[in-house]
Scaffold this active site. Structure first.
Site, PDB file in Angstrom:
ATOM      1  N   LYS A 113       0.859  -1.186   0.000  1.00 22.56           N
ATOM      2  CA  LYS A 113       0.000   0.000   0.000  1.00 22.56           C
ATOM      3  C   LYS A 113       0.890   1.229   0.000  1.00 22.56           C
ATOM      4  O   LYS A 113       2.025   1.170   0.483  1.00 22.56           O
ATOM      5  CB  LYS A 113      -0.882   0.023   1.270  1.00 22.56           C
ATOM      6  CG  LYS A 113      -2.123   0.861   1.109  1.00 22.56           C
ATOM      7  CD  LYS A 113      -3.235   0.053   0.467  1.00 22.56           C
ATOM      8  CE  LYS A 113      -4.533   0.777   0.403  1.00 22.56           C
ATOM      9  NZ  LYS A 113      -5.611  -0.143   0.032  1.00 22.56           N
ATOM     10  N   ASP A 153      -6.842   4.253  -4.711  1.00 28.17           N
ATOM     11  CA  ASP A 153      -7.471   4.027  -3.418  1.00 28.17           C
ATOM     12  C   ASP A 153      -8.178   5.340  -3.058  1.00 28.17           C
ATOM     13  O   ASP A 153      -8.411   6.178  -3.935  1.00 28.17           O
ATOM     14  CB  ASP A 153      -6.408   3.629  -2.374  1.00 28.17           C
ATOM     15  CG  ASP A 153      -7.010   3.002  -1.120  1.00 28.17           C
ATOM     16  OD1 ASP A 153      -7.423   1.840  -1.167  1.00 28.17           O
ATOM     17  OD2 ASP A 153      -7.104   3.692  -0.083  1.00 28.17           O
TER      18      ASP A 153
HETATM   19  N1  GLU Z   1      -7.224   0.082  -3.256  1.00 26.94           N
HETATM   20  C1  GLU Z   1      -7.984  -1.107  -3.553  1.00 26.94           C
HETATM   21  C2  GLU Z   1      -8.029  -2.014  -2.339  1.00 26.94           C
HETATM   22  O1  GLU Z   1      -7.895  -1.576  -1.233  1.00 26.94           O
HETATM   23  C3  GLU Z   1      -7.508  -1.785  -4.812  1.00 26.94           C
HETATM   24  C4  GLU Z   1      -6.090  -2.231  -4.822  1.00 26.94           C
HETATM   25  C5  GLU Z   1      -5.599  -2.735  -6.161  1.00 26.94           C
HETATM   26  O2  GLU Z   1      -6.381  -2.772  -7.101  1.00 26.94           O
HETATM   27  O3  GLU Z   1      -4.416  -3.085  -6.243  1.00 26.94           O
HETATM   28  O4  GLU Z   1      -8.255  -3.183  -2.459  1.00 26.94           O
END
Ligand code: GLU
Length: 425
Positions: A113, A153
């Protein structure tokens, strides 16, 4: 939290909640304590300073992060968050959730993240672009199509990903679309990615109702906290299934109509006016009132920690679908489970986003793109078995808590891979 002796990770409630939930899963499944200890800490974290020139000529410096929690199953995967409350610990907690999410739904990906501590609403488009490009440059040594693949996100979107892809590609000298997912379709994004998280949320609700032997229909009431990228799509899909979406909210507050809000009309109003304020098809309520509404299904789809010890007793939904990451704190979660509320946990409920991100990555690597129907069919074919695995896990351990079952299911697969790869050196 006596189990962790490293203070830097523990600052945020989200991280502490994630560890509490991991501990609960670990003790239920009798997890090897060596594996448990390893999973409480991220593999690596990068903290960067992101200086940009503001439109008025002044320089502002923001703090950025990228945390790779676990990369045993494949490259790191997870979004980039722009929010004023982001910090290293929160990003580490979110990276941890990504590890379990990817493992649970069977993706060959690890968990990561990123984020910048900034309120993106206070920046102009040009300032946001500068911020994104400089951040990408600062973290470029740890991301890449085979290493770690960011995505949108909270506070970021397809345009942010386009700038990230362009910056990374400019530095290498050729187009590298696989470095991020959630891109615009024109530069290698996947059809259906934008809607995937919201659609996935609804697939899990349908599956939950089926397991409970109940029907979704005109008498099923739904409230949605956070009418954004996830919540708006989930509301529209619930309406398409014939349910009554009686309340939705965003930063401007909540909107209620006991006969059901016409979601298409609201979306059109929002696109035109850029706010839900004044929407004639609903009456204003506060976000607190929305959380306390007596509905069949509540979808928290905004930010973490909205249901906590102080407001949990007012929640009166029968099913809660966690569209956001970590919307219910660990103490509130326990209260709700004891009350018999079925909580479809974030790492399952909102996994549609990362699943279609995975499809986008695969399509990009093959330079062969699928129709939206194909994407949706494959999304469903990934999510439903994952839901069923979690349900069977609940039955196996005789628990009523789907969050613990989802974590056990995710950790079980990961644990085997960790033990097979072994400890280096
Ligand atoms: N931000 C989204 C999540 O928390 C998607 C992450 C992604 O697609 O890599 O799952």
């Amino acid at each position: 939290m006596g189990e962790i002796n490293s203070g830097i990770w523990e600052e945020s409630p989200l991280y502490r909640n994630a560890v509490l939930q991991l501990n609960e899963a670990g003790s239920t499944m009798h997890l090897d304590p060596n594996v448990l200890e390893r999973l409480k800490r991220p593999k690596r974290a990068l903290v960067v300073s992101v200086p940009i020139r503001l439109d008025d000529g002044a320089i502002a410096v923001f703090e950025g992060y990228r945390v790779q929690h676990n990369m045993t199953l494949g490259p790191g995967k997870g979004g980039i968050r722009y929010h004023q409350d982001v910090n290293l610990s929160e990003v580490a907690g979110l990276a941890m959730l990504m590890t379990f999410k990817c493992s649970l739904v069977g993706l060959p990906l690890g968990g990561a993240k990123g984020g910048i501590r900034v309120d993106p609403n206070l920046l102009s488009r040009q300032e946001k672009q500068a911020l994104t490009r400089r951040y990408t440059t600062e973290i470029n040594m740890i991301i890449g199509p085979d290493r770690d693949i960011p995505a949108p996100d909270v506070g970021t979107d397809a345009q942010t990903m386009a700038w990230m892809m362009d910056t990374f590609s400019q530095e290498r000298g050729y187009a590298i679309p696989g470095v991020v997912t959630g891109k615009p379709v024109e530069i290698g994004g996947s059809l259906g990615r934008a809607e995937s998280t919201g659609r996935g949320v609804v697939y899990t609700i349908v599956q939950a109702y089926q397991k409970l032997g109940m029907n979704l229909g005109p008498s099923t009431t739904v409230s949605v906290h956070g009418f954004g990228k996830v919540g708006a799509v989930a509301a529209e899909e619930m309406e398409m299934l014939g349910c009554k979406v009686v309340a939705v909210s965003d930063v401007s507050g909540g909107y209620y109509n006991k006969n059901g809000i016409k979601i298409r009309e609201l979306t059109q109003y929002l696109a035109k006016n850029r706010t839900m304020v004044g929407f004639p098809g609903a009456e204003p309520i506060t976000n607190d009132e929305l959380i306390a509404l007596k509905v069949d299904i509540f979808i928290p789809a905004a930010i973490d920690g909205v249901i906590h010890g102080d407001n949990v007793n007012r929640v009166s939904a029968k099913v809660i679908a966690e569209g956001a990451n970590g919307p219910i704190t660990a103490d509130a979660h326990k209260v709700l489970v004891d009350k018999g509320v079925l909580i479809i946990p974030d790492i399952l409920c909102n996994a549609g986003g990362v699943i279609v991100s995975y499809f986008e990555w695969v399509q990009g690597l093959q330079n062969f793109f699928w129709s939206e129907n194909e994407v949706n069919d494959k999304l469903k074919a990934t999510m439903i078995p994952a839901f069923d695995r979690v349900w069977s896990c609940m039955e196996k351990y005789k628990i009523r808590d789907m969050k613990t079952a989802a974590l056990i299911t995710g950790v079980e697969r990961l644990k085997k891979a960790m033990l097979l790869r072994g400890l280096f050196p």
